[in-house]
Design a protein around this motif. Structure first.
Motif, short mmCIF file in Angstrom:
data_model
loop_
_atom_site.label_atom_id
_atom_site.label_comp_id
_atom_site.label_asym_id
_atom_site.label_seq_id
_atom_site.Cartn_x
_atom_site.Cartn_y
_atom_site.Cartn_z
N CYS A 113 -6.77 -6.55 21.16
CA CYS A 113 -6.79 -5.60 20.06
C CYS A 113 -7.47 -4.33 20.57
O CYS A 113 -8.56 -4.39 21.11
CB CYS A 113 -7.57 -6.17 18.88
SG CYS A 113 -7.75 -5.02 17.50
N MET B 220 -11.53 -10.08 19.98
CA MET B 220 -10.14 -10.26 19.53
C MET B 220 -9.20 -10.05 20.71
O MET B 220 -8.70 -8.95 20.96
CB MET B 220 -9.84 -9.28 18.39
CG MET B 220 -8.48 -9.56 17.76
SD MET B 220 -8.31 -8.71 16.20
CE MET B 220 -6.55 -8.95 15.93
N HIS C 72 -5.12 -3.34 13.20
CA HIS C 72 -5.45 -3.87 14.52
C HIS C 72 -4.57 -3.20 15.56
O HIS C 72 -3.55 -2.59 15.23
CB HIS C 72 -5.20 -5.38 14.58
CG HIS C 72 -6.07 -6.17 13.65
ND1 HIS C 72 -7.38 -6.47 13.94
CD2 HIS C 72 -5.82 -6.71 12.44
CE1 HIS C 72 -7.89 -7.18 12.92
NE2 HIS C 72 -6.97 -7.33 12.00
N HIS D 194 -14.55 -7.22 16.82
CA HIS D 194 -13.42 -6.58 17.50
C HIS D 194 -13.33 -6.93 18.99
O HIS D 194 -12.25 -7.23 19.50
CB HIS D 194 -13.51 -5.06 17.31
CG HIS D 194 -12.70 -4.28 18.26
ND1 HIS D 194 -11.31 -4.25 18.22
CD2 HIS D 194 -13.05 -3.51 19.31
CE1 HIS D 194 -10.87 -3.48 19.20
NE2 HIS D 194 -11.90 -3.02 19.87
N GLU E 155 -7.80 -1.49 18.57
CA GLU E 155 -8.26 -0.64 17.45
C GLU E 155 -9.53 -1.28 16.91
O GLU E 155 -9.53 -2.49 16.61
CB GLU E 155 -7.22 -0.63 16.31
CG GLU E 155 -5.96 0.14 16.61
CD GLU E 155 -6.16 1.64 16.54
OE1 GLU E 155 -7.05 2.09 15.81
OE2 GLU E 155 -5.41 2.35 17.22
N TYR E 156 -10.57 -0.50 16.72
CA TYR E 156 -11.81 -1.08 16.21
C TYR E 156 -11.54 -1.67 14.82
O TYR E 156 -11.07 -0.98 13.93
CB TYR E 156 -12.92 -0.03 16.14
CG TYR E 156 -14.20 -0.69 15.65
CD1 TYR E 156 -14.94 -1.49 16.51
CD2 TYR E 156 -14.61 -0.56 14.34
CE1 TYR E 156 -16.08 -2.13 16.06
CE2 TYR E 156 -15.74 -1.20 13.88
CZ TYR E 156 -16.48 -1.98 14.75
OH TYR E 156 -17.59 -2.64 14.30
N CYS E 157 -11.82 -2.96 14.65
CA CYS E 157 -11.47 -3.63 13.39
C CYS E 157 -12.65 -4.37 12.78
O CYS E 157 -12.47 -5.15 11.84
CB CYS E 157 -10.29 -4.58 13.62
SG CYS E 157 -10.54 -5.77 14.93
CU1 CUA Z 1 -8.58 -6.36 15.74
CU2 CUA Z 1 -10.00 -4.83 16.93
#
Ligand code: CUA
Length: 151
Positions: free
Chosen positions: A133, A144, A98, A141, A135-137
């Motif tokens: 967040c 987040m 993340h 996402h 970062e692609y999670c």
């Molecule tokens: Cu955690 Cu995007």
């Protein structure tokens, strides 16, 4: 004949470049952002300080925030801190990579499962700071995020 030499030379250069990027990716994969403390991502709930996520005062105008990231939340969320505080964040992830970005500040880090990310940020101005967040999670996402309230 000289064409052949140039062909071999340029081919060699390409190989060297490929080798260099491969090597960087390899070392990065082996040891993410240098010298980070390790943690077993399966045992985050049992490993201090992450067994007790939260905010605690550790000095005058100084706080520690222990936070666990997982799809797609920050625990704890909706943190409140007094203006002028310096906050030491200790972060880890239970699942995937993340991002941790506090918009309009310099606080920006990657939170990698298996590692503890530390970040320090002083909040001079009162206000609501968006923590997101970056970062692609996964599929959630974009949901987040939370806020840090400074007052
Ligand atoms: Cu955690 Cu995007």
């Amino acid at each position: 004949r000289s064409e052949k030499i140039w062909l071999i030379l340029s081919f060699g250069m390409i190989l060297i470049f490929m080798g260099a990027t491969g090597y960087q990716a390899f070392t990065y994969g082996m040891a993410p952002p240098g010298g980070m403390e390790r943690i077993d991502p399966q045992k985050v709930d049992e490993t201090p300080p992450f067994d007790q996520p939260g905010i605690r005062q550790i000095g005058e105008n100084e706080y520690e925030v222990v936070m666990v990231l997982q799809v797609f939340s920050f625990v704890p969320h909706d943190i409140e801190i007094p203006a002028g505080s310096t906050v030491h964040f200790k972060l880890t992830s239970k699942d995937v990579i993340h991002g941790f970005q506090i918009v309009e500040t310099n606080a920006n880090g990657m939170v990698v499962p298996g590692y503890v990310t530390t970040l320090t940020q002083t909040f001079h101005e009162p206000g609501e700071y968006l923590l997101m967040c970056n970062e692609y999670c996964g599929a959630g996402h974009q949901h987040m995020y939370t806020t840090i309230t400074v007052k």
